[in-house]
Design a protein around this motif. Structure first.
Motif, PDB file in Angstrom:
ATOM      1  N   ALA A   1       0.916  -1.183  -0.009  1.00  0.00           N
ATOM      2  CA  ALA A   1       0.178  -0.340   0.073  1.00  0.00           C
ATOM      3  C   ALA A   1       0.587   1.545   0.727  1.00  0.00           C
ATOM      4  N   VAL A   2       1.991   1.371   1.189  1.00  0.00           N
ATOM      5  CA  VAL A   2       2.773   2.701   0.760  1.00  0.00           C
ATOM      6  C   VAL A   2       3.388   2.807  -0.319  1.00  0.00           C
ATOM      7  N   ILE A   3       3.490   1.519  -1.390  1.00  0.00           N
ATOM      8  CA  ILE A   3       4.081   1.525  -2.955  1.00  0.00           C
ATOM      9  C   ILE A   3       3.641   2.160  -3.712  1.00  0.00           C
ATOM     10  N   CYS A   4       2.299   1.863  -4.319  1.00  0.00           N
ATOM     11  CA  CYS A   4       1.065   1.585  -4.894  1.00  0.00           C
ATOM     12  C   CYS A   4       0.015   2.962  -4.506  1.00  0.00           C
ATOM     13  N   LYS A   5      -0.322   3.527  -3.463  1.00  0.00           N
ATOM     14  CA  LYS A   5      -1.160   4.085  -3.178  1.00  0.00           C
ATOM     15  C   LYS A   5      -0.893   4.911  -4.061  1.00  0.00           C
ATOM     16  N   PRO A   6       0.346   5.920  -3.203  1.00  0.00           N
ATOM     17  CA  PRO A   6       0.368   7.484  -3.505  1.00  0.00           C
ATOM     18  C   PRO A   6       0.280   7.826  -5.353  1.00  0.00           C
ATOM     19  N   PRO A   7       0.804   6.594  -6.283  1.00  0.00           N
ATOM     20  CA  PRO A   7       0.293   7.235  -7.323  1.00  0.00           C
ATOM     21  C   PRO A   7      -0.900   7.367  -7.558  1.00  0.00           C
ATOM     22  N   LEU A   8      -1.440   6.186  -7.231  1.00  0.00           N
ATOM     23  CA  LEU A   8      -2.777   5.507  -7.838  1.00  0.00           C
ATOM     24  C   LEU A   8      -3.884   7.169  -7.267  1.00  0.00           C
ATOM     25  N   LEU A   9      -3.254   8.068  -5.635  1.00  0.00           N
ATOM     26  CA  LEU A   9      -4.074   8.712  -5.440  1.00  0.00           C
ATOM     27  C   LEU A   9      -4.161  10.328  -6.203  1.00  0.00           C
ATOM     28  N   VAL A  10      -2.373  10.294  -6.749  1.00  0.00           N
ATOM     29  CA  VAL A  10      -1.795  11.919  -7.622  1.00  0.00           C
ATOM     30  C   VAL A  10      -2.753  11.170  -8.843  1.00  0.00           C
ATOM     31  N   LEU A  11      -3.029  10.624  -9.907  1.00  0.00           N
ATOM     32  CA  LEU A  11      -3.033  10.216 -11.667  1.00  0.00           C
ATOM     33  C   LEU A  11      -4.028  10.134 -11.496  1.00  0.00           C
ATOM     34  N   PHE A  12      -4.722   9.229 -10.401  1.00  0.00           N
ATOM     35  CA  PHE A  12      -6.296   9.019 -10.434  1.00  0.00           C
ATOM     36  C   PHE A  12      -7.490   9.559  -9.462  1.00  0.00           C
ATOM     37  N   LYS A  13      -8.475  10.251 -10.380  1.00  0.00           N
ATOM     38  CA  LYS A  13      -9.241   9.929  -9.581  1.00  0.00           C
ATOM     39  C   LYS A  13     -10.147   9.238  -9.251  1.00  0.00           C
ATOM     40  N   ARG A  14     -10.913   8.951  -8.123  1.00  0.00           N
ATOM     41  CA  ARG A  14     -11.500   7.905  -7.812  1.00  0.00           C
ATOM     42  C   ARG A  14     -13.292   8.013  -7.765  1.00  0.00           C
ATOM     43  N   ASP A  15     -13.895   6.966  -7.806  1.00  0.00           N
ATOM     44  CA  ASP A  15     -15.987   6.665  -8.055  1.00  0.00           C
ATOM     45  C   ASP A  15     -16.146   5.411  -7.397  1.00  0.00           C
ATOM     46  N   TRP A  16     -15.806   5.420  -5.986  1.00  0.00           N
ATOM     47  CA  TRP A  16     -16.104   4.065  -4.935  1.00  0.00           C
ATOM     48  C   TRP A  16     -17.269   4.196  -4.680  1.00  0.00           C
ATOM     49  N   GLN A  17     -18.093   2.862  -4.386  1.00  0.00           N
ATOM     50  CA  GLN A  17     -19.449   2.973  -4.700  1.00  0.00           C
ATOM     51  C   GLN A  17     -19.649   0.929  -3.948  1.00  0.00           C
ATOM     52  N   GLY A  18     -21.040   0.877  -3.432  1.00  0.00           N
ATOM     53  CA  GLY A  18     -21.083  -0.356  -2.554  1.00  0.00           C
ATOM     54  C   GLY A  18     -19.601  -0.774  -1.269  1.00  0.00           C
ATOM     55  N   MET A  19     -19.363   0.189  -0.332  1.00  0.00           N
ATOM     56  CA  MET A  19     -18.603  -0.460  -0.156  1.00  0.00           C
ATOM     57  C   MET A  19     -19.402  -1.340   0.955  1.00  0.00           C
ATOM     58  N   GLU A  20     -20.825  -0.731   1.299  1.00  0.00           N
ATOM     59  CA  GLU A  20     -21.195  -1.392   2.495  1.00  0.00           C
ATOM     60  C   GLU A  20     -21.740  -3.089   2.048  1.00  0.00           C
ATOM     61  N   HIS A  21     -21.220  -3.056   1.067  1.00  0.00           N
ATOM     62  CA  HIS A  21     -21.850  -4.894   0.905  1.00  0.00           C
ATOM     63  C   HIS A  21     -20.387  -5.583   1.166  1.00  0.00           C
ATOM     64  N   ILE A  22     -19.520  -5.316   1.949  1.00  0.00           N
ATOM     65  CA  ILE A  22     -18.278  -5.443   2.078  1.00  0.00           C
ATOM     66  C   ILE A  22     -18.007  -6.031   3.448  1.00  0.00           C
ATOM     67  N   PRO A  23     -18.335  -8.061   3.940  1.00  0.00           N
ATOM     68  CA  PRO A  23     -19.212  -8.244   5.135  1.00  0.00           C
ATOM     69  C   PRO A  23     -17.749  -7.568   6.118  1.00  0.00           C
ATOM     70  N   ALA A  24     -17.966  -7.198   7.212  1.00  0.00           N
ATOM     71  CA  ALA A  24     -17.221  -6.490   8.115  1.00  0.00           C
ATOM     72  C   ALA A  24     -16.115  -7.755   8.899  1.00  0.00           C
TER      73      ALA A  24
ATOM     74  N   SER B   1      -6.897  -0.871  -9.618  1.00  0.00           N
ATOM     75  CA  SER B   1      -7.164  -0.286  -9.213  1.00  0.00           C
ATOM     76  C   SER B   1      -8.408  -1.287  -8.030  1.00  0.00           C
ATOM     77  N   TYR B   2      -8.741  -1.960  -8.438  1.00  0.00           N
ATOM     78  CA  TYR B   2      -9.892  -3.316  -7.273  1.00  0.00           C
ATOM     79  C   TYR B   2      -8.702  -3.312  -5.822  1.00  0.00           C
ATOM     80  N   ALA B   3      -7.469  -3.386  -6.103  1.00  0.00           N
ATOM     81  CA  ALA B   3      -7.113  -3.851  -4.967  1.00  0.00           C
ATOM     82  C   ALA B   3      -6.802  -2.448  -3.991  1.00  0.00           C
ATOM     83  N   HIS B   4      -7.191  -1.754  -4.576  1.00  0.00           N
ATOM     84  CA  HIS B   4      -7.127  -0.094  -3.566  1.00  0.00           C
ATOM     85  C   HIS B   4      -7.913  -0.070  -3.285  1.00  0.00           C
ATOM     86  N   TYR B   5      -9.163  -0.454  -4.080  1.00  0.00           N
ATOM     87  CA  TYR B   5     -10.706  -0.493  -3.261  1.00  0.00           C
ATOM     88  C   TYR B   5     -11.396  -1.061  -2.059  1.00  0.00           C
TER      89      TYR B   5
END
Length: 286
Positions: A14-37, A55-59
């Protein structure tokens, strides 16, 4: 254990991959409430770009439930990628060998331990010309019936704009800034299949049900209706091969036609030539 701890290797990834993803892309994430706790579960994800696993791994990472991917065994063998794959606990798949079933046993064990196992049911990048999910393989269905774990359909769109599948040059197209869209839906209802024998027909029906749920989520992301039937890659390949054979046969026939016509002309001219020769001989005799 109800859920997998994120652990050192996943945090490092996450430390390696998240910063470039955050800088280079916008995000539209939906439905996280369906992921079991808590508890083990399956995610079934569409695949339309070499970039979309990130993209999916970040989400999924941001839900607090890190996924274990089923991935080609070759990725585990050497180098930094192999180290990360092993360290984050991904599951190697040995395709077309006697060890192929090992991946499914590992997936079942992981789910029983309370982990999330991520499947790409298509098995490869979609071949659908419009990038809709194509007909899936039955691996996720097998594990779903064995574990009776929730199956969460996940659709994603946008990574294909940054890195189109099957492009001649696999280069990122970062400008204008793209939006990575990921949407999880409610668990797929597979209860009607739990008491049935896992025959080929049942596994196909379960797979089709899962793929239909993924496609429904993708249609909502794209804001357009999905095709009535999923793209059947094998059928399309068979049709292309038949068309190629027919074209080759027609080409051979076209190439042979002038020779056959010439032979026919020569054959028709031979009697006339013989008669002319005979007449000439008779005239000389006179």
């Amino acid at each position: 254990m109800s859920r997998r701890r994120i652990g050192f290797w996943y945090r490092l990834a996450a430390v390696i991959c998240k910063p470039p993803l955050l800088v280079l892309f916008k995000r539209d994430w939906q439905g996280m409430e369906h992921i079991p706790a808590d508890g083990g579960f399956i995610t079934a994800v569409n695949h339309n770009s070499y970039l979309d696993p990130l993209s999916y791994a970040h989400y999924q990472y941001n839900t607090g439930r890190v996924p274990r991917f089923l991935a080609k065994a070759g990725l585990f063998r050497s180098g930094f990628v192999g180290l990360m794959m092993r360290g984050t606990g991904q599951i190697p798949v040995y395709r077309e060998t006697t060890d192929a079933a090992t991946a499914f046993r590992a997936a079942v064990t992981a789910i029983h331990k309370g982990e999330c196992v991520a499947f790409y049911p298509e098995g490869t990048l979609t071949r659908d010309p419009e990038l809709w999910p194509m007909q899936g393989k039955t691996g996720a269905a097998r594990v779903a019936l064995l574990t009776k774990a929730p199956v969460i359909p996940v659709a994603q769109w946008g990574a294909n704009d940054a890195m189109p599948p099957y492009a001649k040059e696999k280069k990122l197209q970062l400008l204008p800034r793209k939006t990575l869209r990921v949407k999880a839906g409610p668990p797929v209802d597979l209860s009607a299949f739990y008491d049935q024998e896992p025959t080929a027909e049942v596994l196909r029906a379960v797979t089709d049900t899962i793929m239909a749920a993924i496609t429904e989520q993708l249609a909502q992301l794209r804001g357009e209706p999905a095709p009535a039937e999923p793209y059947d890659w094998r059928k399309a390949i068979a049709q292309e091969r038949r068309a190629a054979r027919a074209a080759a046969k027609a080409e051979r026939a076209a190439a042979a036609a002038p020779a056959e016509a010439a032979a026919a002309t020569e054959g028709a001219a031979a009697p006339q030539q013989a008669r002319s020769t005979q007449q000439a001989q008779e005239d000389e005799g006179k």
